[in-house]
Scaffold this active site. Structure first.
Site, PDB file in Angstrom:
ATOM      1  N   ASP A 151       0.685  -1.151  -0.127  1.00  0.00           N
ATOM      2  CA  ASP A 151       0.173   0.116   0.031  1.00  0.00           C
ATOM      3  C   ASP A 151       0.836   1.304   0.126  1.00  0.00           C
ATOM      4  OD1 ASP A 151      -2.668   1.158   0.119  1.00  0.00           O
ATOM      5  OD2 ASP A 151      -1.940   2.029   1.805  1.00  0.00           O
ATOM      6  N   ASP A 168      -8.420   3.554 -42.383  1.00  0.00           N
ATOM      7  CA  ASP A 168      -7.760   2.291 -42.558  1.00  0.00           C
ATOM      8  C   ASP A 168      -8.263   1.630 -44.005  1.00  0.00           C
ATOM      9  OD1 ASP A 168      -6.274  -0.129 -42.418  1.00  0.00           O
ATOM     10  OD2 ASP A 168      -6.293  -0.009 -40.106  1.00  0.00           O
ATOM     11  N   GLY A 223      -9.555   4.033 -46.728  1.00  0.00           N
ATOM     12  CA  GLY A 223      -8.723   4.346 -47.871  1.00  0.00           C
ATOM     13  C   GLY A 223      -7.239   3.811 -47.566  1.00  0.00           C
ATOM     14  N   ASP A 224      -6.397   3.998 -48.591  1.00  0.00           N
ATOM     15  CA  ASP A 224      -5.001   3.435 -48.565  1.00  0.00           C
ATOM     16  C   ASP A 224      -3.964   4.475 -48.314  1.00  0.00           C
ATOM     17  OD1 ASP A 224      -2.594   2.409 -49.058  1.00  0.00           O
ATOM     18  OD2 ASP A 224      -3.318   1.132 -50.883  1.00  0.00           O
ATOM     19  N   PHE A 225      -3.383   4.503 -47.055  1.00  0.00           N
ATOM     20  CA  PHE A 225      -2.421   5.574 -46.924  1.00  0.00           C
ATOM     21  C   PHE A 225      -1.371   5.852 -47.650  1.00  0.00           C
ATOM     22  CE2 PHE A 225      -1.192   2.862 -42.711  1.00  0.00           C
ATOM     23  CZ  PHE A 225      -0.271   2.292 -43.668  1.00  0.00           C
ATOM     24  N   ARG A 240       2.279   1.074 -34.564  1.00  0.00           N
ATOM     25  CA  ARG A 240       2.689  -0.033 -34.950  1.00  0.00           C
ATOM     26  C   ARG A 240       2.815  -0.230 -36.521  1.00  0.00           C
ATOM     27  NH1 ARG A 240       0.703  -5.153 -33.036  1.00  0.00           N
ATOM     28  NH2 ARG A 240       2.381  -6.093 -32.507  1.00  0.00           N
TER      29      ARG A 240
HETATM   30  C1  LIG Z   1       3.038   8.360  -5.936  1.00  0.00           C
HETATM   31  C2  LIG Z   1       2.821   7.292  -7.049  1.00  0.00           C
HETATM   32  C3  LIG Z   1       1.764   6.266  -6.828  1.00  0.00           C
HETATM   33  N1  LIG Z   1       1.730   5.735  -7.842  1.00  0.00           N
HETATM   34  C4  LIG Z   1       0.559   4.381  -7.910  1.00  0.00           C
HETATM   35  O1  LIG Z   1      -0.331   4.782  -6.616  1.00  0.00           O
HETATM   36  C5  LIG Z   1      -0.932   3.507  -6.294  1.00  0.00           C
HETATM   37  C6  LIG Z   1      -1.143   3.441  -4.874  1.00  0.00           C
HETATM   38  O2  LIG Z   1      -2.473   2.965  -4.533  1.00  0.00           O
HETATM   39  P1  LIG Z   1      -2.476   1.618  -3.616  1.00  0.00           P
HETATM   40  O3  LIG Z   1      -4.011   1.717  -2.971  1.00  0.00           O
HETATM   41  O4  LIG Z   1      -1.259   1.660  -2.893  1.00  0.00           O
HETATM   42  O5  LIG Z   1      -2.565   0.470  -4.724  1.00  0.00           O
HETATM   43  P2  LIG Z   1      -3.617   0.237  -5.899  1.00  0.00           P
HETATM   44  O6  LIG Z   1      -3.192   0.908  -7.261  1.00  0.00           O
HETATM   45  O7  LIG Z   1      -4.995   0.698  -5.347  1.00  0.00           O
HETATM   46  O8  LIG Z   1      -3.643  -1.205  -6.106  1.00  0.00           O
HETATM   47  P3  LIG Z   1      -3.878  -2.254  -5.231  1.00  0.00           P
HETATM   48  O9  LIG Z   1      -2.643  -2.935  -4.487  1.00  0.00           O
HETATM   49  O10 LIG Z   1      -4.638  -3.221  -5.496  1.00  0.00           O
HETATM   50  O11 LIG Z   1      -4.824  -1.524  -3.738  1.00  0.00           O
HETATM   51  C7  LIG Z   1      -0.090   2.532  -6.782  1.00  0.00           C
HETATM   52  O12 LIG Z   1      -0.731   1.699  -7.770  1.00  0.00           O
HETATM   53  C8  LIG Z   1       1.147   3.038  -7.162  1.00  0.00           C
HETATM   54  O13 LIG Z   1       1.823   2.330  -8.298  1.00  0.00           O
HETATM   55  C9  LIG Z   1       2.257   5.630  -8.989  1.00  0.00           C
HETATM   56  O14 LIG Z   1       2.341   4.897  -9.851  1.00  0.00           O
HETATM   57  N2  LIG Z   1       3.324   6.559  -9.082  1.00  0.00           N
HETATM   58  C10 LIG Z   1       3.711   7.385  -8.186  1.00  0.00           C
HETATM   59  O15 LIG Z   1       4.580   8.231  -8.168  1.00  0.00           O
END
Ligand SMILES: Cc1cn([C@@H]2O[C@H](COP(=O)(O)OP(=O)(O)OP(=O)(O)O)[C@@H](O)[C@H]2O)c(=O)[nH]c1=O
Length: 632
Positions: free
Chosen positions: A88, A494, A520-522, A537
């Site tokens: 978390d 496409d 169309g054909d690009f 891609r």
């Molecule tokens: C600060 C910061 C956070 N995050 C994302 O914030 C979510 C936190 O939420 P969480 O409740 O800990 O997790 P969740 O996404 O709800 O997933 P879950 O573990 O199922 O609860 C996570 O995703 C992290 O990557 C980023 O991707 N980049 C950043 O710089």
């Protein structure tokens, strides 16, 4: 390499990541960990004020997330995972805990709080070892947290809203993603970067090393903490190392009640525990009675040796639609699956067991059932179904790769050997055979749908009012763009044969303005007008002469200030990474994969400058460039 013994300890275990966060999945996948993803249903509603410190809240939430999954899997499948990992991430500023914003206004509130200030990002992690005694789930919990300090620049209102409108803040703690656009807001980071992204990998590996290589008591020298230099690596996993200052651990057998919650909250020890530094060597044999030499096996090479068997097992199970049957009717015994599919019972049983070994299925006394990942990615109607691409890989790429040796000897495509016909003739099939066409479209749709969000948010595209996705096929990216930029008009251009077959792939609920499809054909036809053109891609597939025609046409219709977004896998400058792109080259198409500097050079040749790259590390990278202003 010292990493292998640490992660190698998990190879033979059934590891589950109790998280829906794609970042966590990526961080762990990148280091070669094999695991299943089972997102937790635990609601993040613990009373924050009841925790003395924010990290306690993060640890407890991580633990409850993991316990909920461990308990659910135990009860539901009667097959208990060996290890469940929960995490978390929270952001704290001015003694307030910030989680994910609920809406844009909430994101605004969070980001304006962070503006110009230093804040802390805490990730709490729980590693739960599970076992089944009788019908009871027993758990051993190890938990810890990591803190990273991050400072934001002063953010103007305009920047703040632009960032919020990019859509990036919404699923991220504190309302930002440091790994993407949010990185632009950051002045400095003190501590583990990946901890901010969502998973403190370094601390996690240290914890595993401690768990799996505990120092034998007689060789441990207890040394006073302040005499120990800090240890930042886990190079020698046999070294008992100093506890990092922010480590708290609660270990012991816990029995869960029916709600999956631990009966009592642990006592957290925030002080540095005694630190040890020893000079002993790794003992032979470990807790599981497995010889240490097993850890020294060249697991990567062994995996590569077996890789083709695993791919084919996945292909055949997909082709026989086993994941579809199991989704609709599972759990099923092998004999029932064999009857549904029309296959032999013994062959089906072996294939199903192989899928269990590969982590695609689960096996209980009631029979086989899909993992959550199989439901999402492997069923033909899964939310992010890769079924189309898997079938394409089986029917088209497999025969080509079977002839790789000839391809390398001759330096040419092997369509004649693989399919008995030349590439040009095969292409004609595409026009004539409905089946070939639909299979190819389904394959393209699979990848486009899976990558659409990352591409649409790789850059802030809100300045573009009209976009044309050239070769945009079923419109998967186009639909995502409209979701994220509701004021954008998006056209997919496409071939007529493609446009005639798109209806099957359209989203069932169209809640925003519709995508316009133009045929169309690009290479030949006039291109629709737009401020932003997309080539996703496309370039890697065509020889230089064709690319010249296409880019000249786009350049001619692009007004100064308009832009071109190219989505490809961008090779590193040595052109040996990422492996996915390098391996794709082996199919010996007339086109080629390019490095960042090669894309820059190519695009400049056609009047596109200010080239920006977003290396996503996922399936596709993004390159954005702008049409040069005419010289005065
Ligand atoms: C600060 C910061 C956070 N995050 C994302 O914030 C979510 C936190 O939420 P969480 O409740 O800990 O997790 P969740 O996404 O709800 O997933 P879950 O573990 O199922 O609860 C996570 O995703 C992290 O990557 C980023 O991707 N980049 C950043 O710089």
């Amino acid at each position: 390499m010292a990493l292998n013994p640490v992660l190698g300890k998990l190879v033979s275990k059934r590891v589950v990541l109790a998280s829906a966060s794609p970042r966590r999945q990526e961080i762990l996948t990148n280091v070669g960990l094999r695991f299943e993803v089972v997102p937790s249903w635990f609601k993040e509603t613990l009373e924050k004020s009841s925790f003395a410190a924010p990290y306690e809240y993060a640890i407890e939430t991580a633990k409850q997330k993991a316990l909920e999954v461990a308990n659910r899997m135990h009860v539901k499948h009667l097959r208990t995972p060996d290890v469940v990992i929960g995490a978390d991430t929270i952001v704290t500023v001015d003694e307030q805990i910030l989680e994910k914003p609920v809406d844009k206004q909430d994101a605004y509130r969070m980001l304006s709080r962070l503006s110009g200030k230093e804040h802390s990002v805490f990730t709490g992690v729980a590693i739960i070892h599970c076992s089944s005694k009788g019908n009871q789930l027993e758990t051993e919990i190890t938990d810890f947290y990591e803190e990273t300090k991050v400072k934001f620049s002063d953010l103007s209102e305009e920047l703040l809203w632009e960032y919020i409108h990019s859509g990036e803040p919404m699923d991220k703690a504190g309302g930002y993603g440091i790994q993407a656009l949010g990185g632009m807001l950051v002045e400095y980071v003190h501590g583990d970067f990946l901890n901010v992204v969502g998973f403190p990998l370094n601390h996690f590996c240290k914890k595993l090393a401690e768990l799996y290589y505990p120092p034998p008591k007689h060789t441990v020298q207890h040394i006073k903490h302040d005499s120990i230099p800090s240890v930042d690596t886990f190079e020698n996993v046999s070294d008992g190392e100093s506890e990092s200052s922010n480590f708290t651990e609660h270990k012991g057998a816990n029995k869960l009640d029916s709600s999956g919650m631990c009966p009592s909250r642990p006592v957290y020890n925030c002080e540095n525990t005694s630190s040890v530094r020893t000079g002993f060597t790794v003992p032979l044999g470990n807790q599981n009675g497995v010889s240490e030499s097993a850890a020294k096996l060249p697991s990567k090479i062994l995996d590569l040796m077996d890789g083709f068997k695993a791919s084919k097992a996945l292909f055949v199970a997909s082709k026989l639609k086993m994941f579809d049957y199991l989704k609709n009717k599972g759990p099923l015994k092998a004999v029932d699956v064999a009857n549904e599919v029309g296959t032999s019972v013994c062959g089906t049983e072996r294939l199903l067991d192989a899928c269990v070994a590969l982590g695609l299925l689960e096996k209980t006394s009631q029979g086989y059932s899909n993992t959550d990942s199989a439901n999402i990615y492997l069923t033909s109607d899964g939310e992010y179904s890769l079924h189309g691409y898997i079938i394409h890989s089986n029917d088209h790429l497999w025969p080509l790769f079977t002839n790789l040796e000839s391809a390398v000897r001759e330096g040419s495509r092997q369509n004649h050997r693989a399919f008995g016909r030349k590439a040009e003739d095969l292409f004609k099939d595409y026009y004539h055979s409905q089946e070939v066409k639909q299979r190819f479209m389904a394959a393209m749709h699979s990848i486009a749908h899976l990558t659409a969000r990352d591409l649409a948010t790789a850059f802030d595209l809100s300045q573009f009012k009209s976009t044309c996705d050239l070769g945009g096929c079923t419109g998967a990216l186009a639909h995502e763009l409209i979701q994220i930029y509701p004021n954008m008009k998006v056209t997919v251009f496409d071939l007529p044969e493609v446009i005639a077959n798109i209806s099957y792939f359209q989203p069932s609920e169209q809640c925003t303005a519709p995508v316009t499809f133009v045929s169309g054909d690009f290479f030949k036809d006039n291109l629709p007008e737009a401020d932003l053109y997309i080539l996703s891609r496309v370039l890697h597939d065509w020889p230089d002469e064709k690319i010249h025609i296409l880019l000249s046409k786009i350049s001619a219709v692009c007004k100064p200030g308009s832009a071109l977004l190219v989505a490809e896998i961008v090779l590193d400058e040595q052109k040996t990474h990422p492996p996915r792109a390098v391996l794709q080259s082996l199919s010996m198409t007339e086109g080629k994969q390019r490095s960042g500097s090669e894309y820059k050079q190519l695009l400049e040749k056609y009047g596109f400058t200010n080239t920006q790259f977003k290396i996503t590390g996922t399936l596709l990278d993004a390159v954005l460039c702008f049409k040069k202003n005419l010289s005065p």
